[in-house]
Design a protein around this motif. Sequence first.
Motif, PDB file in Angstrom:
ATOM      1  N   HIS A   8     -91.181  -7.510   6.810  1.00  0.00           N
ATOM      2  CA  HIS A   8     -92.188  -8.564   6.711  1.00  0.00           C
ATOM      3  C   HIS A   8     -91.675  -9.850   7.365  1.00  0.00           C
ATOM      4  N   LYS A  25     -99.179  -7.013  -0.032  1.00  0.00           N
ATOM      5  CA  LYS A  25     -98.998  -5.583  -0.279  1.00  0.00           C
ATOM      6  C   LYS A  25    -100.321  -4.970  -0.727  1.00  0.00           C
ATOM      7  N   ALA A  30     -99.074  -2.873   3.618  1.00  0.00           N
ATOM      8  CA  ALA A  30     -99.395  -4.296   3.517  1.00  0.00           C
ATOM      9  C   ALA A  30    -100.428  -4.655   4.573  1.00  0.00           C
TER      10      ALA A  30
END
Length: 115
Positions: A8, A25, A30
């Motif tokens: 991320h 998420k 996600a």
Amino acid sequence: MAAADPFHDFVYELFGPLGALRIKKMFGGAGVWCDDQIFAILSDNVIYLKADPALRARLEAEGGDVFVWTNPKTGKTNEMQYVSLPEAALDDPEAAIDWARAALDVGLKASKGKP
């Protein structure tokens, strides 16, 4: 905004020039939003961009793969409207942003058509 997941963090850095990013998420992966528009999903450390038929063709021509979701209860698979970011763009921030802007445009157009 820092994420607890190194992948991320990479996505925030890669797409940061787009504007206010948010990763949330969902469904074992996600979603990636710029402002209030989703334009990508993340699954198994792969970035999939929202695509209409024209963008899908361009992404596939560059080696992108369509995101396929398998229902864990039925085993049925569904192709989703997301295609992976071409691998070359992972090392080319300008190309990644160009692809992301195209995906964002797809999302914005789709949102305009919803009631």
